[in-house]
Enzyme design. Sequence first.
Site, short mmCIF file in Angstrom:
data_model
loop_
_atom_site.label_atom_id
_atom_site.label_comp_id
_atom_site.label_asym_id
_atom_site.label_seq_id
_atom_site.Cartn_x
_atom_site.Cartn_y
_atom_site.Cartn_z
CG ASP A 39 -12.78 -8.42 8.71
OD1 ASP A 39 -13.41 -9.48 8.54
OD2 ASP A 39 -12.77 -7.80 9.79
CB SER B 233 -11.71 -1.54 6.77
OG SER B 233 -12.78 -1.10 7.56
CG HIS C 253 -11.38 -4.66 11.16
ND1 HIS C 253 -12.15 -5.21 10.16
CD2 HIS C 253 -11.30 -3.32 10.87
CE1 HIS C 253 -12.52 -4.27 9.30
NE2 HIS C 253 -12.01 -3.12 9.71
#
Length: 325
Positions: free
Chosen positions: A179, A154, A312
Amino acid sequence: MEPPPLSSLQEEGEEGPTVEDSSVFSAAVVPPRPATHHSLHKYAPLDWSAYFDEERRVAIPDTDNVFNAYTTGSEGPVVFCLHGGGYSGLSFALAASQMKDKARVVAMDLRGHGKSTTNDDLDLSIETLTNDVIAVIRTMYGDLPPAIILVGHSMGGSVAIHVAARKEIRNLHGLVVVDVVEGTAMASLVHMQKILANRAQHFPSIEKAIEWSVKGGPLRNIESARVSIPSTLKYDESRECYTYRTPLEQTEKYWKGWYEGLSDKFLSCPVQKILLLAGTDRLDSWFTICRALTIGQMQGKFQMVVIRHTGHAIQMYLKNLHRTY
């Protein structure tokens, strides 16, 4: 910074909170029920030492900055891990414990996160975060580092890309981005303040914070939550409860800088690259929004791997993530 919907987080065999009652674990809303022995054990914190060999304090010369880093493994390349916004280096604990036989794993706490302390913990600009990581690597390994593979999740994925694009780390052999892609990340920023505001904000105990993260928050893997969540909290003396170590809502001015221009930077990095994406439900919109990456993948400029049945934070779910690395 891009948590999955609450509906996907219900623990098997238990009823999780709905969107309407997602604040059920907030101490400010509902008086805490006495914890049962079962819940205290089930959501009890796990120590980092079960996953890493050492906890290092990396003091950057000529500054007041001291970064915390967890390390494990004694042979092979260095897999240098950068966590997402609001997480900590311990978000890589499960993955590290499985990679350590073939690699040396380092998972640092970025500025304003975990146990790292700096002269300005709220300066989460991409330039500052990038400089921090380069400084830590240089302090740990000098001018002749071993082979390094950068792994970033992220926000940490953005930092990893910027570090690689600077071409200042000698012997950088690979880049793994977990991700995060420019188009979908930029599109999600308009919702982030609402998402952050809707989180439970205060917890009567660490166990309750871990429980909320599994039932109503961003994690479904209890083991990952038990080892990583405590490092994302601090104790608020005035309210006599636990709250978040990193006030992400106060860093909004930096969010756009994390992701703007990320696709071109990623494609320009002169190392082997892997992009890990969680699930398949977003692929159609991903291909539409991320035209540059779509073309880049078709040209063989990087490898894309879609990991199903995770959230996530992919690295906090998979038992076989080391095979991808």
